[in-house]
Design a protein around this motif. Structure first.
Motif, mmCIF file in Angstrom:
data_model
loop_
_atom_site.group_PDB
_atom_site.id
_atom_site.type_symbol
_atom_site.label_atom_id
_atom_site.label_comp_id
_atom_site.label_asym_id
_atom_site.label_seq_id
_atom_site.Cartn_x
_atom_site.Cartn_y
_atom_site.Cartn_z
ATOM 1 N N SER A 33 -10.796 24.059 -1.638
ATOM 2 C CA SER A 33 -9.779 23.752 -2.816
ATOM 3 C C SER A 33 -9.549 24.817 -3.054
ATOM 4 O O SER A 33 -9.139 25.354 -4.318
ATOM 5 C CB SER A 33 -10.484 22.876 -3.557
ATOM 6 N N HIS A 34 -9.473 26.260 -2.687
ATOM 7 C CA HIS A 34 -9.295 27.802 -2.506
ATOM 8 C C HIS A 34 -7.563 27.916 -3.953
ATOM 9 O O HIS A 34 -7.228 28.226 -4.802
ATOM 10 C CB HIS A 34 -9.366 28.471 -1.624
ATOM 11 N N TYR A 35 -6.785 27.023 -2.736
ATOM 12 C CA TYR A 35 -5.476 27.538 -2.688
ATOM 13 C C TYR A 35 -4.504 25.836 -2.499
ATOM 14 O O TYR A 35 -4.648 25.792 -1.568
ATOM 15 C CB TYR A 35 -4.560 28.515 -2.467
ATOM 16 N N ARG A 36 -3.676 26.335 -3.874
ATOM 17 C CA ARG A 36 -2.919 24.712 -3.772
ATOM 18 C C ARG A 36 -1.676 25.020 -3.701
ATOM 19 O O ARG A 36 -1.070 25.420 -4.884
ATOM 20 C CB ARG A 36 -3.166 23.597 -4.570
ATOM 21 N N CYS A 37 -0.665 24.411 -2.815
ATOM 22 C CA CYS A 37 0.840 24.957 -3.730
ATOM 23 C C CYS A 37 1.326 24.439 -4.910
ATOM 24 O O CYS A 37 1.246 23.083 -4.919
ATOM 25 C CB CYS A 37 1.840 24.682 -2.052
ATOM 26 N N GLU A 38 1.799 25.156 -5.269
ATOM 27 C CA GLU A 38 1.955 24.809 -7.184
ATOM 28 C C GLU A 38 3.638 23.624 -6.740
ATOM 29 O O GLU A 38 4.136 23.357 -7.592
ATOM 30 C CB GLU A 38 1.881 25.574 -7.815
ATOM 31 N N ASN A 46 -7.477 17.474 1.787
ATOM 32 C CA ASN A 46 -7.899 18.811 1.616
ATOM 33 C C ASN A 46 -8.934 19.301 2.464
ATOM 34 O O ASN A 46 -9.451 19.915 2.100
ATOM 35 C CB ASN A 46 -9.432 17.641 0.354
ATOM 36 N N ARG A 47 -8.193 20.010 3.457
ATOM 37 C CA ARG A 47 -8.530 20.408 4.482
ATOM 38 C C ARG A 47 -7.205 22.086 4.380
ATOM 39 O O ARG A 47 -6.490 22.290 3.679
ATOM 40 C CB ARG A 47 -9.509 20.359 5.316
ATOM 41 N N CYS A 48 -8.497 23.295 5.197
ATOM 42 C CA CYS A 48 -7.199 24.292 4.665
ATOM 43 C C CYS A 48 -6.008 24.201 5.949
ATOM 44 O O CYS A 48 -6.362 23.561 7.155
ATOM 45 C CB CYS A 48 -7.577 25.402 4.908
ATOM 46 N N GLY A 49 -4.535 24.054 5.218
ATOM 47 C CA GLY A 49 -3.671 24.181 6.193
ATOM 48 C C GLY A 49 -3.770 25.050 7.636
ATOM 49 O O GLY A 49 -2.999 24.973 8.941
ATOM 50 N N GLU A 50 -3.837 26.289 7.965
ATOM 51 C CA GLU A 50 -4.681 26.908 9.310
ATOM 52 C C GLU A 50 -6.209 26.849 9.587
ATOM 53 O O GLU A 50 -5.951 26.354 11.054
ATOM 54 C CB GLU A 50 -4.378 28.503 8.451
ATOM 55 N N PHE A 82 -0.005 21.536 -0.103
ATOM 56 C CA PHE A 82 -0.909 21.873 0.999
ATOM 57 C C PHE A 82 -2.085 22.801 0.658
ATOM 58 O O PHE A 82 -1.956 23.941 -0.888
ATOM 59 C CB PHE A 82 0.364 22.692 1.169
ATOM 60 N N LEU A 83 -3.408 24.081 1.443
ATOM 61 C CA LEU A 83 -4.153 23.782 0.853
ATOM 62 C C LEU A 83 -4.342 24.488 1.526
ATOM 63 O O LEU A 83 -4.225 24.923 2.745
ATOM 64 C CB LEU A 83 -5.150 22.852 0.564
ATOM 65 N N LEU A 84 -4.918 26.280 1.342
ATOM 66 C CA LEU A 84 -5.795 27.069 2.448
ATOM 67 C C LEU A 84 -6.947 27.430 1.267
ATOM 68 O O LEU A 84 -6.763 27.720 0.317
ATOM 69 C CB LEU A 84 -4.713 28.634 1.949
ATOM 70 N N CYS A 85 -8.085 28.225 2.081
ATOM 71 C CA CYS A 85 -9.195 28.204 2.344
ATOM 72 C C CYS A 85 -8.716 29.704 1.339
ATOM 73 O O CYS A 85 -7.786 30.530 1.485
ATOM 74 C CB CYS A 85 -10.439 28.295 3.333
ATOM 75 N N LYS A 144 -10.245 32.339 3.035
ATOM 76 C CA LYS A 144 -9.784 33.711 4.130
ATOM 77 C C LYS A 144 -8.668 33.515 4.491
ATOM 78 O O LYS A 144 -7.972 34.256 5.314
ATOM 79 C CB LYS A 144 -10.785 33.039 5.285
ATOM 80 N N CYS A 145 -7.708 32.073 4.665
ATOM 81 C CA CYS A 145 -6.174 31.879 5.344
ATOM 82 C C CYS A 145 -5.320 32.198 3.790
ATOM 83 O O CYS A 145 -4.338 32.429 3.991
ATOM 84 C CB CYS A 145 -6.721 30.721 5.686
ATOM 85 N N ALA A 146 -5.282 32.202 2.875
ATOM 86 C CA ALA A 146 -4.470 32.532 1.896
ATOM 87 C C ALA A 146 -4.021 33.655 1.370
ATOM 88 O O ALA A 146 -4.119 34.615 0.314
ATOM 89 C CB ALA A 146 -5.440 32.236 0.104
ATOM 90 N N ASN A 147 -3.324 33.978 2.618
ATOM 91 C CA ASN A 147 -2.761 35.466 2.126
ATOM 92 C C ASN A 147 -1.441 35.312 1.875
ATOM 93 O O ASN A 147 -0.510 34.395 1.973
ATOM 94 C CB ASN A 147 -2.737 36.365 3.304
ATOM 95 N N SER A 148 -1.012 36.146 1.803
ATOM 96 C CA SER A 148 0.829 36.044 1.281
ATOM 97 C C SER A 148 1.592 35.250 1.988
ATOM 98 O O SER A 148 2.369 34.949 1.781
ATOM 99 C CB SER A 148 1.326 37.151 0.202
#
Length: 144
Positions: A56-61, A46-50, A66-69, A71-75
């Protein structure tokens, strides 16, 4: 050999090695026993992959593992994950039961240097979860 209920089980001493996001030692994976598989299954991180921050900001659908915070959830990070073999491997692991969702108090742990138990094909050490202040939380566990 380590004794049960040692006095230093109450807080971190020099006998404990810490694995936290802020140290040079980071916990990469945690495994849990799966009664369905009768084997160990990897716990979904449950930690950012970067940056390894809890998020819990972004989770791969697609793989849901895979999660990203924020700050790291860019395209580019999202696209890189989806087009990598990591996403398809995680999909297969989730479907087979080898990757499971499980709530953990933390991905930061402390492991006692001294061996706690020995036996046939086993050497174990005491292990504890750490909170954000590096205090013990949860039960005393063993780690192989």
């Amino acid at each position: 050999r380590e004794r049960i209920d040692a006095s230093d089980d109450k807080s971190i001493t020099s006998d404990w090695k810490c694995y936290t996001r802020t140290s040079s030692n980071v916990v990469n994976r945690i495994w849990s026993w799966s009664t369905e598989l009768n084997d160990f299954a990897q716990v979904i991180d449950n930690r950012c992959g970067e940056c390894w921050r809890r998020t819990s900001h972004y989770r791969c659908e697609y793989c849901d593992a895979f999660l990203l915070c924020k700050k790291c959830a860019n395209s580019s990070n999202i696209r890189l994950h989806k087009t990598s073999k990591d996403c398809s491997r995680k999909i297969a692991k989730v479907r087979s039961g080898g990757l499971v969702k499980e709530e953990l108090p933390s991905f930061s742990i402390a492991m006692k240097e001294q061996i706690f138990g020995e036996g046939a094909e086993r050497v174990v050490r005491k292990c504890r979860f750490l909170d954000k202040y590096d205090d013990f939380i949860g039960p005393v566990m063993v780690a192989k």
